[in-house]
Design a protein around this motif. Structure first.
Motif, PDB file in Angstrom:
ATOM      1  N   THR A  93       0.991  -0.772   0.152  1.00 37.45           N
ATOM      2  CA  THR A  93      -0.302  -0.045  -0.130  1.00 37.45           C
ATOM      3  C   THR A  93       0.963   1.353   0.255  1.00 37.45           C
ATOM      4  N   TYR A  94       0.487   2.297  -0.567  1.00 36.18           N
ATOM      5  CA  TYR A  94       1.524   2.987  -0.691  1.00 36.18           C
ATOM      6  C   TYR A  94       0.673   4.703  -1.089  1.00 36.18           C
ATOM      7  N   TYR A  95       1.603   5.153  -0.179  1.00 40.36           N
ATOM      8  CA  TYR A  95       0.644   6.589   0.901  1.00 40.36           C
ATOM      9  C   TYR A  95       1.438   8.026   0.907  1.00 40.36           C
ATOM     10  N   CYS A  96       1.394   8.960   0.402  1.00 43.13           N
ATOM     11  CA  CYS A  96       2.016   9.748   0.513  1.00 43.13           C
ATOM     12  C   CYS A  96       1.678  10.334   1.332  1.00 43.13           C
ATOM     13  N   ALA A  97       2.959  12.029   1.955  1.00 41.74           N
ATOM     14  CA  ALA A  97       2.489  12.455   3.437  1.00 41.74           C
ATOM     15  C   ALA A  97       3.002  14.039   2.734  1.00 41.74           C
ATOM     16  N   ALA A  98       2.749  14.820   3.703  1.00 41.99           N
ATOM     17  CA  ALA A  98       3.333  16.603   4.035  1.00 41.99           C
ATOM     18  C   ALA A  98       3.285  15.950   5.123  1.00 41.99           C
ATOM     19  N   GLY A  99       4.535  17.325   4.943  1.00 42.84           N
ATOM     20  CA  GLY A  99       5.753  17.998   5.773  1.00 42.84           C
ATOM     21  C   GLY A  99       6.093  18.835   5.715  1.00 42.84           C
ATOM     22  N   VAL A 100       6.767  20.077   6.958  1.00 42.86           N
ATOM     23  CA  VAL A 100       7.252  21.131   6.598  1.00 42.86           C
ATOM     24  C   VAL A 100       9.044  20.348   6.936  1.00 42.86           C
ATOM     25  N   MET A 101      10.203  20.887   5.993  1.00 44.80           N
ATOM     26  CA  MET A 101      11.094  20.693   6.511  1.00 44.80           C
ATOM     27  C   MET A 101      12.027  20.458   4.727  1.00 44.80           C
ATOM     28  N   LEU A 102      13.076  20.665   4.957  1.00 44.64           N
ATOM     29  CA  LEU A 102      14.161  21.050   3.761  1.00 44.64           C
ATOM     30  C   LEU A 102      14.979  20.570   4.315  1.00 44.64           C
ATOM     31  N   PRO A 103      15.636  19.324   3.073  1.00 48.99           N
ATOM     32  CA  PRO A 103      15.361  19.003   2.212  1.00 48.99           C
ATOM     33  C   PRO A 103      14.437  18.240   2.770  1.00 48.99           C
ATOM     34  N   VAL A 104      13.616  17.268   1.634  1.00 51.47           N
ATOM     35  CA  VAL A 104      13.215  15.875   2.494  1.00 51.47           C
ATOM     36  C   VAL A 104      13.804  15.219   3.065  1.00 51.47           C
ATOM     37  N   ARG A 105      12.821  14.181   3.955  1.00 51.85           N
ATOM     38  CA  ARG A 105      13.708  13.614   4.755  1.00 51.85           C
ATOM     39  C   ARG A 105      12.731  12.122   4.410  1.00 51.85           C
ATOM     40  N   ALA A 106      13.344  10.945   4.717  1.00 52.96           N
ATOM     41  CA  ALA A 106      12.382   9.816   4.755  1.00 52.96           C
ATOM     42  C   ALA A 106      11.670   9.084   6.294  1.00 52.96           C
ATOM     43  N   ASP A 107      12.492   9.860   7.492  1.00 51.10           N
ATOM     44  CA  ASP A 107      11.742  10.005   8.733  1.00 51.10           C
ATOM     45  C   ASP A 107      10.264  10.148   9.168  1.00 51.10           C
ATOM     46  N   PRO A 108       9.828   9.357   8.681  1.00 48.59           N
ATOM     47  CA  PRO A 108       7.833   9.270   8.801  1.00 48.59           C
ATOM     48  C   PRO A 108       7.712  10.167  10.034  1.00 48.59           C
ATOM     49  N   SER A 109       8.105  10.224  10.907  1.00 40.15           N
ATOM     50  CA  SER A 109       7.600  11.408  12.350  1.00 40.15           C
ATOM     51  C   SER A 109       7.505  12.775  12.163  1.00 40.15           C
ATOM     52  N   LEU A 110       8.540  13.442  10.786  1.00 37.21           N
ATOM     53  CA  LEU A 110       8.670  14.305  10.340  1.00 37.21           C
ATOM     54  C   LEU A 110       7.247  14.624   9.417  1.00 37.21           C
ATOM     55  N   TYR A 111       6.696  13.664   9.411  1.00 37.68           N
ATOM     56  CA  TYR A 111       5.005  14.251   8.521  1.00 37.68           C
ATOM     57  C   TYR A 111       3.502  14.758   8.870  1.00 37.68           C
ATOM     58  N   SER A 112       2.956  15.478   8.525  1.00 37.91           N
ATOM     59  CA  SER A 112       2.085  15.662   9.434  1.00 37.91           C
ATOM     60  C   SER A 112       0.609  14.866   9.004  1.00 37.91           C
ATOM     61  N   TYR A 113       0.343  15.342   8.013  1.00 40.05           N
ATOM     62  CA  TYR A 113      -0.732  14.809   7.016  1.00 40.05           C
ATOM     63  C   TYR A 113      -0.396  13.759   6.409  1.00 40.05           C
ATOM     64  N   TRP A 114      -1.300  12.914   6.271  1.00 42.20           N
ATOM     65  CA  TRP A 114      -0.966  11.771   5.666  1.00 42.20           C
ATOM     66  C   TRP A 114      -2.416  10.957   4.764  1.00 42.20           C
ATOM     67  N   GLY A 115      -2.047  10.266   3.437  1.00 41.35           N
ATOM     68  CA  GLY A 115      -3.164  10.216   2.228  1.00 41.35           C
ATOM     69  C   GLY A 115      -3.461   8.559   2.754  1.00 41.35           C
ATOM     70  N   GLN A 116      -4.942   7.991   2.534  1.00 49.34           N
ATOM     71  CA  GLN A 116      -5.763   6.851   2.945  1.00 49.34           C
ATOM     72  C   GLN A 116      -4.820   5.585   2.809  1.00 49.34           C
ATOM     73  N   GLY A 117      -3.736   5.780   1.318  1.00 47.17           N
ATOM     74  CA  GLY A 117      -2.878   4.810   1.035  1.00 47.17           C
ATOM     75  C   GLY A 117      -3.491   4.777  -0.422  1.00 47.17           C
ATOM     76  N   THR A 118      -3.272   3.788  -1.000  1.00 45.38           N
ATOM     77  CA  THR A 118      -3.822   3.322  -2.009  1.00 45.38           C
ATOM     78  C   THR A 118      -2.369   1.814  -2.187  1.00 45.38           C
ATOM     79  N   GLN A 119      -3.661   0.339  -3.338  1.00 45.21           N
ATOM     80  CA  GLN A 119      -2.653  -0.851  -2.957  1.00 45.21           C
ATOM     81  C   GLN A 119      -1.660  -0.774  -4.823  1.00 45.21           C
ATOM     82  N   VAL A 120      -1.042  -1.200  -4.661  1.00 44.41           N
ATOM     83  CA  VAL A 120      -0.100  -2.079  -5.807  1.00 44.41           C
ATOM     84  C   VAL A 120       0.377  -2.851  -5.768  1.00 44.41           C
ATOM     85  N   THR A 121      -0.036  -4.203  -6.470  1.00 48.71           N
ATOM     86  CA  THR A 121       0.271  -5.167  -6.126  1.00 48.71           C
ATOM     87  C   THR A 121       0.680  -5.795  -7.552  1.00 48.71           C
TER      88      THR A 121
END
Length: 124
Positions: A93-121
């Protein structure tokens, strides 16, 4: 407040391609870095890649480099994830997330907003 909706998931054979989109609503989307994450059953959420608020310097995890391109269009409030040469192990399941940071980082705790996800099989 930012709301995110992913689209474009589906089922493809190995070697196939998919283009996922993350569409945002709300204020100041162009102030946020956007990351794409994925989670397979029984596994932890994994950073796939991300892009800065201005669309520059996309960043990718090693396992997808050369197969994935992230782009954004702030005029349309979208961030796309183009995935090529898909492998069985890309199934998640793939999710997009948005957060205030520069540069973009891999730590999910830095992201404030998340989508519901979409399945890739990826399946033959």
């Amino acid at each position: 407040q930012v709301q995110l909706v992913e689209s474009g998931g589906g089922s493809v054979p190995p070697g196939g391609s998919l283009r996922l989109s993350c569409t945002a609503s709300g204020r100041s989307f162009d102030s946020y870095a956007v990351g794409w994450f994925r989670q397979a059953p029984g596994k932890e959420r994994e950073f796939v890649g991300g892009i800065n608020y201005d669309g520059r310097n996309p960043k990718y995890t090693e396992s997808v480099k050369g197969r994935v391109i992230i782009s954004r269009d702030n005029a349309r409030n979208t961030v796309d994830l183009q995935m090529n040469s898909l492998k069985f192990e890309d199934t998640a399941t793939y999710y997009c997330a948005a957060g205030v940071m520069l540069p973009v980082r891999a730590d999910p705790s830095l992201y404030s907003y998340w989508g519901q996800g979409t399945q890739v099989t990826v399946s033959s």
